[in-house]
Scaffold this active site. Structure first.
Site: not given
Length: 541
Positions: A203-207, A231, A364
């Protein structure tokens, strides 16, 4: 001084090792006295980036260079081409897909803030065609990942007492006799390590990696293997996120100046954006996210809410790594419409429970964070990085306002609730404003339901009234509504994918009425309902 020097050295090292061209313009000799804060500090972030004008200008140029071609191509293909070309030979769906791919790629290049914008758009079937939604939904968990070796090195650096094995997918504790798990039987099981890490989402901040957590029972010496999710944060997130928040905050300042000159509005844009900025910056701290997750797990359990929240493993969690139980299930947005229709009321009630009762809420709930467990009966809530708090006074005011809105008691809604919530000044005479706001609320919200196409048409029909409110009266928006509207918008979008006739206002009524009865008592709630209905009949005449 020592801490500042350390922070400067770390910042310089991260910038030099970063693949992001945005950070290559930093002049360390002239700006070493300023550094990014660990906790959200608006002034510190503004100071940090105001001393890096070349970087800021470069970022603005990057944003414009990505979006301007998109706008030009869209205008050419959908507005100019139909005027000069036979529309029968234009494959509209293929054009939409091509533009959606370009948009997704641009949002991905621009980083986390823009990826989140794409995530919010990806669940609005009432705003975008299905082919576009499908493409943008990849932003929820299919963003281009960083290399495994970078993610694995983050694990080693963050969880100090873990070492990496030769196959790069197994981690062992150096001193496992001192490292116990977080469960009630921690005096029995001790952690040996983590193995078989496999990338499952980015995703945008982490995986996120699926892994196996290995423990040994001290009594029986037996080995236990538990599937977990880990994560791991992408490199340089503090710099990238804070820069976009700096630009967004200055945009809010600009809007306040413009509207202050052109209208009678009370300045609110900067505060509104600051609330969102604080939540977004705190999302970078996975220790805080773990704390939020445990807090909500306990609060929902106290209230017997029908929701599953996975357990967090604090010994495998740090500022840039968070570990929790693996969830077996599918995304709510990918479930069949019948399951969505059944579980969305549960989701709405969960959101209102957070908003009106707990006083903290998950801001979110995009498709990657809402799952259905394997049995298809239980909603699972993930990713508690972006959360916000609401004080008791605002919670009481929102409960009453929602009841007044659904009962059509606009007199009370405008005279008292709008002032209690901060939309209007307490000393404002609302006599002139009542008929205008009544028309807006009736036609723009209640009569159009949740369908934004209908709502847009209705709002265009009452554009004069909207202009009066925003330009001629001291109207403002409370800061915490930035995250409330985001959360409700995401939840509403998922609901519409399963039920095109879904109305979030009506879906909110059962819980709001129960909460109002709890606040005012049986007799007080009965009086409130009768008063609202009586006021509605008078207004109707």
């Amino acid at each position: 001084t020592t801490s500042k020097t350390t922070a400067f050295s770390q910042e310089k090292h991260e910038a030099e090792s970063s693949s992001s061209s945005v950070l290559h313009h930093i002049d360390y000799n002239s700006s070493h006295r300023y550094y990014l804060p660990r906790e959200y500090d608006r002034e510190a972030i503004l100071t940090y980036w105001s001393h890096r004008p070349i970087t800021v200008v470069s970022r603005l140029a990057t944003i414009l260079s990505e979006f301007l071609p998109l706008v030009v191509h869209y205008t050419r293909d959908f507005h100019i081409a139909p005027l000069v070309t036979d529309t029968s030979i234009i494959n509209k769906e293929e054009l939409q897909r091509n533009h959606a791919v370009r948009l997704r790629e641009s949002l991905t290049k621009l980083g986390p803030a823009f990826v989140k914008l794409g995530q919010q758009l990806s669940i609005r079937p009432d705003l975008l065609p299905a082919v576009v939604l499908k493409e943008l939904q990849q932003l929820c968990d299919s963003v281009k990942p960083i290399e495994d070796k970078i993610a694995f090195s983050t694990i080693v650096n963050e969880l100090g007492n873990i070492i990496l094995s030769d196959d790069d997918s197994t981690y062992q504790y150096r001193n496992n006799h001192n490292n116990q798990n977080d469960d009630d039987d921690s005096n029995v099981d001790i952690l040996i390590g983590v193995q078989h890490l496999k990338l499952v989402a980015s995703a945008s901040l982490g995986q996120v990696y699926k892994a196996t957590r290995i423990t040994r029972n001290k009594k029986s010496n037996s080995i236990k293997k538990t599937p977990i999710a880990m994560k791991i944060q992408r490199p340089d997130m503090s710099s990238k996120v804070s820069l976009d928040l700096y630009l967004l905050t200055n945009y809010g300042k600009f809007l306040d100046v413009v509207f202050g000159v052109l209208t009678n509005q009370i300045p609110f844009h900067e505060k509104f954006i600051n609330c969102f900025a604080q939540g977004s910056y705190e999302e970078l701290d996975y220790i805080k996210e773990a704390s939020n997750q445990t807090y909500f797990q306990n609060e929902f359990k106290k209230r017997n809410c029908q929701v599953h929240i996975p357990n967090v493993y604090n010994h495998l969690t740090s500022r840039k790594v968070i570990s929790m139980d693996w969830v077996h299930g599918i995304k709510l947005a990918e479930a069949n419409p019948e399951v969505i229709r059944k579980l969305i009321p549960v989701g709405v009630e969960l959101f209102l429970t957070q908003l009106l009762d707990i006083g903290s809420f998950h801001s979110d709930p995009h498709p990657g964070n809402l799952y259905v467990t394997d049995n298809g009966k239980t909603l699972c809530l993930l990713d508690f990085g972006l959360c916000a708090n609401i004080d008791l006074k605002s919670r009481l005011a929102m409960t009453t306002a929602l009841v007044h809105l659904l009962h059509g008691d606009f007199d009370s809604l405008i005279s008292r609730d709008a002032k209690d919530l901060g939309f209007l000044p307490n000393d404002l005479d609302v006599t002139e404003l009542k008929p205008i706001l009544t028309k807006i609320l009736t036609q723009g919200l209640l009569e159009s339901g949740s369908n934004l196409h209908a709502r847009k048409t209705k709002l265009m029909n009452i554009s004069n009234e909207l202009n009066q409110v925003f330009f001629e009266h001291p109207f403002s928006v409370p800061p915490f509504f930035a995250l409330i509207t985001r959360g409700l918008g995401l939840l509403e979008g998922i609901a519409l994918s399963g039920d095109p006739d879904f109305d979030i206002f009506q879906a909110s009524y059962p819980y709001a009425s129960r909460k109002a009865a709890q606040i005012y008592g049986k007799h007080g709630w009965s009086w409130l309902r009768k008063r609202s209905l009586k006021t509605r009949k008078v207004d109707a005449r």
